[in-house]
Each structure stands twice: as C-alpha cells, then as structure tokens.
Design a protein around this motif. Sequence first.
Motif: not given
Length: 359
Positions: A88, A90, A100, A102, A305
């Motif tokens: 995750t 950011r 965000i 992945l 998440m």
Amino acid sequence: MKAAVLKAFGSPLAIESVPAPALGTGEVIVDVAATRVLAYAKEVFSGERQYLLGLPAIPGPGAVGRVRAVGPDAAHLATGDWVYCDPTVRSRDDVVAPDILLQGWTARSDGSLRLQKHFRHGSFAEQMRVPTENAVRIGTLDEAAAASWCALGTLLVPYGGLAAVKLAAGEAVLINGATGAFGSAGVAVALAMGASRVIATGRNGRALEDLARRFGDRVRTVKMLGNEEDDRARIQRAAPEPIDCVLDLLPPAATASQVRTAVLAVRPHGRVVLMGGVGMSDAGGLDLPYSWLMRNCITLRGQWMYARDAIARMVGLIRAGLVKLDDFHFTTFGLDDANEAVAHAADNAGPFRMTVIRP
C-alpha cells in the motif's frame, strides 16, 4: 536478478533476468524471501479484472524479506532486518488525501498511475524496491518461517476494517462473507482484538463448520440461503446480544442484497465498514434506507486496505500468540514455477490456505 514478468494481459508470466532495482533516497531494497499469490491473480493477469497496471511489470503485492540496502534517510532500518513489504504505497505530497497504489498490482487514480511509473514492480522477483516507510520490521525470523508470515497480507485487510470502526473488546461483530480468505481471517482477527462474539456468515456450509471447530463458542455461524429478510432474521437469532458492528468482505460475485442483509442487522448506534468487491462489475448501489440510517444513528464507512500503523499492531498480535500463523496451510513454489503457482492459487482458494512463491 531473476523475476516473473507480465508482458501483456492474457499471456503467461515470463521468467527471465532483469536489472536489479537501483536504490534512491527514501527507498529500501529488499531480498524477497517469500511472497503470497492471491487466489484471483489469474483473473488479474488475464485482464478479466481490468486492473490498472502498466506493462511490462513484475507483479506481486507484498512480500516478506530481508533488507539489502537502505537510503540515507533511514533512521532505524538496517541491512539484514526482516521486514514486511507493504504494497500500500501512498503519495507523499498530499497528507490530507494521498493517492494510493498497490505496488505490483493496481492503481486507482490519475495520481496513483503517476506513482506507479516509479513503484511499478512488485514481489515476484529476487529483489524489490519499496518506499522506506513500506519496509516494516517484523522481528527476528527463522528463514523457514518466512512463508507463514506471508499471512500478514491476508490478516491486515480485515484488521484495517475492524480498526476503522474501532472494534472494542467485549463487542459483538458480524463478519459478512466469512468463508473467503479475507473473511475467515477477519474472524481470527476479531477474536484476537477481544470480540465477545463473532457472527460469521457465508454460503459455504463446510467452511462455516470449520470456523466453528477452529474457534469454539465465541463464533456463531449463519449459512446464507438467499432470502434477505429470512437470512437477517437468522443472523439476529444467532446473536445472543445486539451486533455492535459489521465488517463486509463479500467478493465481486456477491450481490448488493447480501450486503444489505448484514448491514441492516446492526444495532442502533452501530457501525458498518465496507471492504468487499460488491458492485465492481456492475457499479450497483446498496439502496440502504435513509430514514433507518438517520433514525438509528448508524455509522457507515468504506475502507480500502489499512492504516500505516496497522502492520506493527498486527505483528504484535502475532508475536503475543493472539493470532496464530499455524492456522494457515501454505503450498510453496519456486520463482521458476510462478505460472504453476498462479494456477494452484486459483484452484485451491479458501479459508486459511495460501500459495507462496519463494524466490
């Protein structure tokens, strides 16, 4: 280094030598010891899920490994530390509403697509580069235990939802969709957090029986039969006390009605968190009654998440023995067999099952 590369959606992963990642400021290079293969990886790689992943890319969200090198900004991480590589990622330039991503899996916005250009490659490789804050120390490990610690990636998702609605010790919680990988992990996490009762719903009767066997009297199971009002009545009969909060983890194949069944079972002043995939394919709504939400002071929130501090807290629950990694059964593959691992993950999905690649 060796890596599994997805060059085009619908094509097999190519196992080949690629340049090792270069270290920059604010980054960490990790030697990947183990990485899980999600059950729906095959759907992502085929393009069926239409995930935003710029290709070619090394896929794989999250890993367990050891720090190879750290940038000049690292104050605590050191070479050799065992870490969980949090996928995750950011954006760092908007603290209020960060984009965000992945890593190695999917982007969600224009901002995260820009971020993906740098942090595109994931964990199906011998090494990976992650932001400094995404390499989280997990303590000393035996090399053989690395595969079981991949369960962190599964446990953290429901923990993120339960933490978001502030599940307190002594409360009753409903896990909607408890027979999937994330839902069953949610049952274990809720109990570890001190839930007095977990109501576990699902359509798989055998999986529900297994949850009751594993966790005992604090878990009450309800098989969902498809009639919204009848299912809700059976949920409320199974709960010996009012349901304080609901965590929904239903997959994309589920319907809005199945979500609503659980949401409307929460007590007045209760809390609901949505973390599942319902509506991804048809963008349908839940059609919740406005007056019921308002008059009963219901808190309803979405959660994608988990918060950044969730990893350290989950590691603490594991180290304390409140969450047991021994509950998970894992099958391992080498990196050369990544395509076989993807097929195995699709064919062997279910509660407390993991497919792991060990580069």
